[in-house]
Design an enzyme around this catalytic site. Structure first.
Site, PDB file in Angstrom:
ATOM      1  N   HIS A  30      -4.482 -17.443  -5.105  1.00 35.61           N
ATOM      2  CA  HIS A  30      -5.421 -16.612  -4.353  1.00 35.61           C
ATOM      3  C   HIS A  30      -6.669 -17.377  -3.906  1.00 35.61           C
ATOM      4  O   HIS A  30      -7.460 -16.858  -3.117  1.00 35.61           O
ATOM      5  CB  HIS A  30      -5.840 -15.420  -5.212  1.00 35.61           C
ATOM      6  CG  HIS A  30      -6.558 -15.831  -6.461  1.00 35.61           C
ATOM      7  ND1 HIS A  30      -5.916 -16.434  -7.512  1.00 35.61           N
ATOM      8  CD2 HIS A  30      -7.860 -15.745  -6.823  1.00 35.61           C
ATOM      9  CE1 HIS A  30      -6.779 -16.699  -8.464  1.00 35.61           C
ATOM     10  NE2 HIS A  30      -7.974 -16.301  -8.078  1.00 35.61           N
ATOM     11  N   ASP A  31      -6.873 -18.588  -4.428  1.00 37.55           N
ATOM     12  CA  ASP A  31      -8.036 -19.398  -4.065  1.00 37.55           C
ATOM     13  C   ASP A  31      -7.680 -20.555  -3.140  1.00 37.55           C
ATOM     14  O   ASP A  31      -8.547 -21.359  -2.799  1.00 37.55           O
ATOM     15  CB  ASP A  31      -8.694 -19.974  -5.326  1.00 37.55           C
ATOM     16  CG  ASP A  31      -9.474 -18.942  -6.120  1.00 37.55           C
ATOM     17  OD1 ASP A  31      -9.922 -17.951  -5.514  1.00 37.55           O
ATOM     18  OD2 ASP A  31      -9.636 -19.118  -7.338  1.00 37.55           O
ATOM     19  N   ASP A  46      -3.896   4.000   2.330  1.00 34.60           N
ATOM     20  CA  ASP A  46      -5.359   3.976   2.442  1.00 34.60           C
ATOM     21  C   ASP A  46      -5.877   2.612   2.882  1.00 34.60           C
ATOM     22  O   ASP A  46      -7.077   2.382   2.963  1.00 34.60           O
ATOM     23  CB  ASP A  46      -6.022   4.382   1.121  1.00 34.60           C
ATOM     24  CG  ASP A  46      -5.772   3.389  -0.013  1.00 34.60           C
ATOM     25  OD1 ASP A  46      -4.972   2.437   0.185  1.00 34.60           O
ATOM     26  OD2 ASP A  46      -6.368   3.565  -1.095  1.00 34.60           O
ATOM     27  N   ASP A  70      -5.005 -10.908 -15.420  1.00 34.71           N
ATOM     28  CA  ASP A  70      -6.051 -11.887 -15.168  1.00 34.71           C
ATOM     29  C   ASP A  70      -7.203 -11.592 -16.119  1.00 34.71           C
ATOM     30  O   ASP A  70      -7.689 -10.462 -16.184  1.00 34.71           O
ATOM     31  CB  ASP A  70      -6.533 -11.789 -13.716  1.00 34.71           C
ATOM     32  CG  ASP A  70      -6.682 -13.159 -13.071  1.00 34.71           C
ATOM     33  OD1 ASP A  70      -7.276 -14.037 -13.725  1.00 34.71           O
ATOM     34  OD2 ASP A  70      -6.223 -13.352 -11.946  1.00 34.71           O
ATOM     35  N   ASP A  90       0.854  -1.198   0.000  1.00 36.94           N
ATOM     36  CA  ASP A  90       0.000   0.000   0.000  1.00 36.94           C
ATOM     37  C   ASP A  90       0.884   1.241   0.000  1.00 36.94           C
ATOM     38  O   ASP A  90       1.487   1.585   1.013  1.00 36.94           O
ATOM     39  CB  ASP A  90      -0.907  -0.055   1.241  1.00 36.94           C
ATOM     40  CG  ASP A  90      -1.751   1.193   1.426  1.00 36.94           C
ATOM     41  OD1 ASP A  90      -1.845   2.002   0.479  1.00 36.94           O
ATOM     42  OD2 ASP A  90      -2.330   1.338   2.523  1.00 36.94           O
ATOM     43  N   GLU A 148      -7.102 -21.529 -16.241  1.00 39.45           N
ATOM     44  CA  GLU A 148      -7.554 -22.104 -14.966  1.00 39.45           C
ATOM     45  C   GLU A 148      -8.577 -23.176 -15.323  1.00 39.45           C
ATOM     46  O   GLU A 148      -9.743 -22.886 -15.563  1.00 39.45           O
ATOM     47  CB  GLU A 148      -8.180 -21.046 -14.055  1.00 39.45           C
ATOM     48  CG  GLU A 148      -8.571 -21.625 -12.710  1.00 39.45           C
ATOM     49  CD  GLU A 148      -9.491 -20.718 -11.897  1.00 39.45           C
ATOM     50  OE1 GLU A 148      -9.504 -20.851 -10.652  1.00 39.45           O
ATOM     51  OE2 GLU A 148     -10.224 -19.902 -12.489  1.00 39.45           O
ATOM     52  N   ASP A 184      -9.306 -16.931 -16.204  1.00 41.39           N
ATOM     53  CA  ASP A 184     -10.071 -17.341 -15.027  1.00 41.39           C
ATOM     54  C   ASP A 184     -11.301 -18.170 -15.399  1.00 41.39           C
ATOM     55  O   ASP A 184     -12.028 -17.827 -16.340  1.00 41.39           O
ATOM     56  CB  ASP A 184     -10.514 -16.086 -14.266  1.00 41.39           C
ATOM     57  CG  ASP A 184     -11.331 -16.395 -13.036  1.00 41.39           C
ATOM     58  OD1 ASP A 184     -10.753 -16.864 -12.040  1.00 41.39           O
ATOM     59  OD2 ASP A 184     -12.566 -16.168 -13.072  1.00 41.39           O
ATOM     60  N   ASP A 226      -1.699  -1.264  -3.991  1.00 42.89           N
ATOM     61  CA  ASP A 226      -1.965  -0.542  -5.234  1.00 42.89           C
ATOM     62  C   ASP A 226      -0.818  -0.721  -6.225  1.00 42.89           C
ATOM     63  O   ASP A 226       0.205  -1.349  -5.933  1.00 42.89           O
ATOM     64  CB  ASP A 226      -2.200   0.941  -4.949  1.00 42.89           C
ATOM     65  CG  ASP A 226      -1.167   1.523  -3.997  1.00 42.89           C
ATOM     66  OD1 ASP A 226       0.033   1.341  -4.262  1.00 42.89           O
ATOM     67  OD2 ASP A 226      -1.565   2.150  -2.990  1.00 42.89           O
ATOM     68  N   ASN A 231      -0.083   4.510  -0.692  1.00 41.60           N
ATOM     69  CA  ASN A 231      -0.702   5.776  -0.280  1.00 41.60           C
ATOM     70  C   ASN A 231      -1.400   5.695   1.074  1.00 41.60           C
ATOM     71  O   ASN A 231      -2.142   6.597   1.460  1.00 41.60           O
ATOM     72  CB  ASN A 231      -1.681   6.273  -1.353  1.00 41.60           C
ATOM     73  CG  ASN A 231      -2.819   5.281  -1.610  1.00 41.60           C
ATOM     74  OD1 ASN A 231      -2.875   4.210  -0.994  1.00 41.60           O
ATOM     75  ND2 ASN A 231      -3.712   5.632  -2.506  1.00 41.60           N
TER      76      ASN A 231
END
Length: 562
Positions: A334-335, A27, A100, A23, A259, A202, A31, A25
């Site tokens: 990520h899964d 928040d 992706d 991150d 995938e 995907d 990013d 910035n």
């Protein structure tokens, strides 16, 4: 030995989950500028191709896999100028960048879907899959992949329903419509013309649905049936896939990775190889070894090392038997939960890095390209959340709620979710021991940090010569070493049939073998004279007659000529 070599076959891939990487910035959300600031780290690691999870415009119901505009960058990640800067700097460093590609469904906030709801007679109605209900019930008894609810969502007070294989905020696109397909191809070519080096594609096995839309016998106590039985890898999907290849991929020097969940090995020639549509594909047969098939996904299997070995052998041999076939080898994404927590049964060998290094050797020298998911190179483990409110993943929350409806206690349901939640791999990357592990300067991250005491940070591991991170660097260097790369990258895969039950192993080319002890018990193997090129315990040395593997020891060995 493969004859027609492709540029991407020698590469090592690294998946970035942008919201959790860095991150810049402050928040609370990672990013693009955060990614740019860490390109030096990735270059130093030795990876060649970066895969970005979705950064498109999205309401983020499914963390970016619900896209509302394919041509815009989500403001939480930055803007198109930031992306252009990232792409330029990645290329300047001699690396590649793939995006992706999510084309099975969009967000329900996409203009196409909004227009489809607003005007049932518009052309956009046929961009999605709408059907009339069966009386006061959905059109059929298909169950969504995200939980136990119906895969159909009613439109207001009407008797119209739209199909969503995943969440109700992710309506499925109607690939039977050639006008819709043309729009998708225009978008794909727009990004390729922009200079991206390819795509990870995907949920692509879901784009073809059985057009009878019939119900099937229920496979769960909810009276529903898994939607994948009528929507995953169905006959006729090859028409769409080949058209996409010919209209978008053909003739370009790019890499594409499918995938391909639910894929039968007999279908590999459609997807990969000399006549396939993608450069390579992910195979989930051994990645999901711990999950019961059927509707009760939360139940664990009692798998053994020999089961894992058989699944790896079957996967590798099926891909190798596909002319020109190539595999995308992975432990995490990520899964998936963290691999150390899934595959290493002993807590001691999870915490000391030995288990993480053993797994690294096990998969890194399989035939195909290694994929590293962010944090995997640190040997990160799963978290242990105390309440469902600490989760963000729509699938985890939905499945938790449905387990409660089935009479499973909140404590037990939370245990199952902790084991398998996709949030395990999505927690903010631990860069150092500063506030929020250096992810940002103090703002509360979008997802709670992983507080597992067995985890360490990138800074600590960079300074430790024996760390998991530096071990990954050694493996990448070894794979790229011209003295070994012909065998380790392009050599044939062969199973080793006479291994002990607790050892996973295989042969690459004529001279190399990988042997992994997946237990705390020492394993002795007879062998000819060999040289250990790398071990998660010790440096190179020669062994004659007997090779003894310590607890969770893994080795890459090379035969020594007498």
């Amino acid at each position: 030995m493969i004859k027609n070599k492709k540029w991407w076959q020698k590469e090592v891939f690294y998946q970035i989950y942008p919201a959790s990487f860095k991150d810049s910035n402050n928040d609370g959300i990672g990013d693009i500028q955060g990614i740019i600031s860490k390109l030096g780290y990735l270059k130093n690691l030795g990876v060649n191709v970066l895969w970005l999870s979705p950064i498109y415009q999205s309401p983020m119901v499914d963390n970016g896999y619900d896209i509302s505009d394919y041509f815009k960058i989500n403001p939480i990640f930055g803007n198109m100028r930031d992306f252009d800067e990232l792409l330029k700097k990645v290329h300047q460093l001699g690396m590649k960048l793939i995006m992706d590609l999510v084309v099975n469904h969009t967000s329900d906030q996409h203009p196409w879907f909004k227009k489809a709801l607003k005007d049932p007679s518009s052309k956009y109605r046929n961009y999605y899959i709408f059907k009339k209900g069966d009386g006061d019930n959905p059109p059929n008894n298909w169950r969504s992949n995200f939980g136990y609810g119906s895969a159909w969502e009613r439109v207001g007070a009407s008797n119209d329903y739209y199909l969503h294989v995943f969440s109700k905020q992710q309506p499925d696109l109607n690939w039977e419509n050639p006008e819709l397909r043309n729009e998708i191809y225009k978008m794909i070519n727009w990004w390729l013309d922009k200079g991206v080096d390819g795509f990870r594609v995907d949920a692509i096995t879901f784009i073809k649905k059985d057009q009878d839309f019939k119900s099937l016998p229920a496979d769960g106590p909810d009276g529903l049936v898994q939607v994948k039985k009528k929507t995953e890898n169905r006959p006729g999907i090859e028409k769409f896939l080949r058209e996409m290849r010919d209209r978008c991929f053909k003739g370009r020097k790019i890499v594409t990775v499918g995938e391909t969940s639910g894929l039968k090995y007999s279908d590999f020639p459609t997807y990969i190889g000399d006549h396939g549509v993608f450069s390579m594909a992910f195979d989930f047969h051994y990645a999901d070894i711990d999950v019961e098939s059927g509707s009760e996904w939360y139940k664990r299997t009692d798998w053994k090392p020999k089961d894992l070995r058989k699944l790896i052998d079957a996967s590798q041999e099926s891909i190798e038997q596909t002319p020109g076939g190539w595999s995308a080898n992975f432990l995490e994404n990520h899964d998936q939960p963290r691999s150390v927590s899934k595959y290493i049964c002993s807590l001691s060998y999870r915490n000391n890095g030995i288990g993480a290094k053993a797994l690294a050797i096990m998969y890194f020298f399989l035939r195909g390209c290694p994929f590293i998911f962010q944090g995997q190179e640190l040997g990160l483990q799963n978290f242990e959340r105390e309440d469902i409110s600490e989760f963000n993943d729509v699938s985890s929350i939905s499945n938790y709620e449905q387990m409660l409806k089935l009479g499973i206690s909140p404590k037990q349901a939370l245990h199952y979710i902790n084991l398998r939640s996709r949030d395990n791999g999505r927690t903010p990357f631990p860069w150092n021991n500063d506030v929020n592990n250096g992810f940002n300067n103090g703002t509360k991250p979008w997802l709670k940090l992983n507080e597992n005491v067995g985890n360490s940070t990138a800074k600590d591991e960079l300074q430790d010569k024996q760390s998991v991170l530096n071990f990954y660097r050694r493996l990448i260097s070894l794979r790229n070493n011209p003295d070994y790369s012909d065998g380790l990258i392009y050599g044939d895969y062969k199973e080793i049939s006479d291994l002990p039950d607790k050892v996973v192993g295989y042969q690459r080319g004529k001279d190399y073998e990988v042997l992994v002890n997946m237990s705390e018990e020492r394993q002795r193997l007879p062998c000819a004279k060999v040289k250990i090129l790398v071990s998660n315990y010790s440096e190179q040395h020669e062994v004659d007659q007997n090779l003894e593997l310590k607890a969770y020891e893994a080795v890459l060995i090379k035969k020594v000529e007498e």
